[in-house]
Design a protein around this motif. Structure first.
Motif, mmCIF file in Angstrom:
data_model
loop_
_atom_site.group_PDB
_atom_site.id
_atom_site.type_symbol
_atom_site.label_atom_id
_atom_site.label_comp_id
_atom_site.label_asym_id
_atom_site.label_seq_id
_atom_site.Cartn_x
_atom_site.Cartn_y
_atom_site.Cartn_z
ATOM 1 N N LEU A 254 0.824 -1.207 0.000
ATOM 2 C CA LEU A 254 0.000 0.000 0.000
ATOM 3 C C LEU A 254 0.860 1.261 0.000
ATOM 4 O O LEU A 254 0.526 2.254 -0.664
ATOM 5 N N THR A 255 1.961 1.228 0.729
ATOM 6 C CA THR A 255 2.859 2.385 0.752
ATOM 7 C C THR A 255 3.458 2.636 -0.621
ATOM 8 O O THR A 255 3.553 3.789 -1.079
ATOM 9 N N LEU A 256 3.870 1.572 -1.285
ATOM 10 C CA LEU A 256 4.415 1.709 -2.637
ATOM 11 C C LEU A 256 3.389 2.336 -3.581
ATOM 12 O O LEU A 256 3.718 3.230 -4.372
ATOM 13 N N GLY A 257 2.147 1.881 -3.503
ATOM 14 C CA GLY A 257 1.116 2.410 -4.379
ATOM 15 C C GLY A 257 0.805 3.874 -4.091
ATOM 16 O O GLY A 257 0.695 4.697 -5.009
ATOM 17 N N ILE A 258 0.676 4.212 -2.811
ATOM 18 C CA ILE A 258 0.312 5.587 -2.444
ATOM 19 C C ILE A 258 1.442 6.558 -2.773
ATOM 20 O O ILE A 258 1.208 7.641 -3.335
ATOM 21 N N VAL A 259 2.669 6.192 -2.446
ATOM 22 C CA VAL A 259 3.800 7.081 -2.727
ATOM 23 C C VAL A 259 4.014 7.213 -4.236
ATOM 24 O O VAL A 259 4.291 8.311 -4.739
ATOM 25 N N GLY A 260 3.861 6.125 -4.975
ATOM 26 C CA GLY A 260 3.989 6.198 -6.429
ATOM 27 C C GLY A 260 2.946 7.116 -7.045
ATOM 28 O O GLY A 260 3.244 7.915 -7.937
ATOM 29 N N LEU A 261 1.707 7.022 -6.546
ATOM 30 C CA LEU A 261 0.643 7.911 -7.033
ATOM 31 C C LEU A 261 0.956 9.363 -6.695
ATOM 32 O O LEU A 261 0.762 10.266 -7.518
ATOM 33 N N ALA A 262 1.457 9.604 -5.486
ATOM 34 C CA ALA A 262 1.793 10.964 -5.076
ATOM 35 C C ALA A 262 2.914 11.543 -5.939
ATOM 36 O O ALA A 262 2.861 12.715 -6.346
ATOM 37 N N LEU A 263 3.924 10.738 -6.242
ATOM 38 C CA LEU A 263 5.017 11.211 -7.091
ATOM 39 C C LEU A 263 4.505 11.584 -8.479
ATOM 40 O O LEU A 263 4.918 12.608 -9.054
ATOM 41 N N ASP A 264 3.610 10.779 -9.022
ATOM 42 C CA ASP A 264 3.070 11.072 -10.352
ATOM 43 C C ASP A 264 2.238 12.349 -10.326
ATOM 44 O O ASP A 264 2.313 13.167 -11.251
ATOM 45 N N LYS A 265 1.435 12.546 -9.292
ATOM 46 C CA LYS A 265 0.615 13.757 -9.188
ATOM 47 C C LYS A 265 1.484 15.001 -9.062
ATOM 48 O O LYS A 265 1.186 16.046 -9.660
ATOM 49 N N VAL A 266 2.549 14.912 -8.285
ATOM 50 C CA VAL A 266 3.461 16.049 -8.147
ATOM 51 C C VAL A 266 4.123 16.358 -9.488
ATOM 52 O O VAL A 266 4.260 17.530 -9.875
ATOM 53 N N PHE A 267 4.502 15.330 -10.219
ATOM 54 C CA PHE A 267 5.126 15.545 -11.523
ATOM 55 C C PHE A 267 4.140 16.196 -12.485
ATOM 56 O O PHE A 267 4.509 17.105 -13.236
ATOM 57 N N VAL A 268 2.883 15.731 -12.485
ATOM 58 C CA VAL A 268 1.870 16.324 -13.365
ATOM 59 C C VAL A 268 1.660 17.789 -13.016
ATOM 60 O O VAL A 268 1.504 18.642 -13.890
#
Length: 282
Positions: A254-268
């Motif tokens: 779950l941590t991998l999924g949430i942090v990965g999503l957060a990184l993508d949102k910040v990049f966008v």
């Protein structure tokens, strides 16, 4: 009354626009809340089904721990600082590998796009390299780096390099020939050609490559940390698997999924501000 002839071409006619109303802001906020609510429906349904399956014993607790058990393990790992320490190690590892992949990938993509000779020699080899799974490089990586931190960084870098180089190459290749003709007329040197023509024209494609490169780097993180790494989410995952602590395994997933999503949102978010001029039709 403003005469139409007094309006300068190319400048917005401020007399024809009205200031945004409070209703517009409220509508945007409600629309945003509605979209967030719709996005949360499916995860909440999965969470409910997970809890029901745990309560009724459809799946053994040793295989699928209840959400409450996973949450308690998350709080324990967070309070002790262990989860944060592993997360910091993983983020640092990804940052180093991603920076290397971006530097090498952009340089390689620009060189390949500007030189037909270089493209003839290296493009087939690069395409074959792009089709090779990252896992296949592990034996060679073990010979070169051994079981070490460098192996994990190298595997992540290999994964991120492909989309960055590929999109940069495509972006440079699709620059209109007229741009280079204008640069030739103005007698641009190599630096002026890159800074005033190549990078501005290929920037949207480069940014897309950087985004996919970041995604690939994060996806490859666990594979890179499975071998010889003591600090990182992948190392915590291996440790929990060996001890059959599936609640901790779920916390890591779950941590991998949430942090990965957060990184993508910040990049966008950064991409929209960097390429805001695209919305204006330039």
């Amino acid at each position: 009354m403003t005469n139409a002839n007094d309006i300068r071409p190319g400048l917005p006619d401020t007399t024809l626009t009205s200031p945004p109303r409070a209703e517009d802001y409220v509508g945007r906020i409600l629309s945003r809340i509605s979209s967030i609510g719709l996005a949360l429906i499916f995860p909440l349904v999965l969470l409910v089904l997970w809890q029901i399956a745990a309560d009724r014993g459809w799946v053994a607790e040793q295989i699928l721990p209840a959400p409450a058990v996973v949450y308690a393990s998350f709080l324990e790992l967070a309070d002790s600082g262990e989860l944060l320490g592993h997360l910091a190690g993983s983020l640092a590892r990804v940052a180093i590998a991603y920076a290397l992949a971006a530097a090498v990938g952009i340089t390689f993509g620009v060189a390949l796009g500007l030189s037909p000779t270089l493209e003839s020699f290296l493009a087939p080899l690069f395409e074959a390299y792009a089709q090779t799974p990252v896992i296949a490089w592990i034996p060679i990586g073990l010979l070169l780096f051994g079981i070490s931190e460098s192996l994990a960084v190298a595997l992540i870098c290999i994964a991120a390099f492909v989309p960055i180089a590929m999109n940069t190459f495509q972006g440079v290749r699709h620059i209109p020939a007229s741009y280079f003709e204008v640069a030739s007329v103005y007698r641009f040197n190599a630096w002026q050609l890159l800074s005033k023509v190549v990078f501005p024209a290929a920037l949207p494609a480069i940014v897309v490559g950087l985004r996919y490169g970041l995604t690939q780097a994060w996806l490859t993180l666990v594979a890179g940390e499975l071998i010889g790494v003591e600090q990182g989410l992948g190392a915590l995952l291996v440790q929990a698997r060996n001890l059959f602590q599936l609640d901790i395994v779920m916390v890591v997933i779950l941590t991998l999924g949430i942090v990965g999503l957060a990184l993508d949102k910040v990049f966008v978010w950064c991409e929209r501000r960097l390429l805001h001029w695209r919305k204006q039709g330039f």
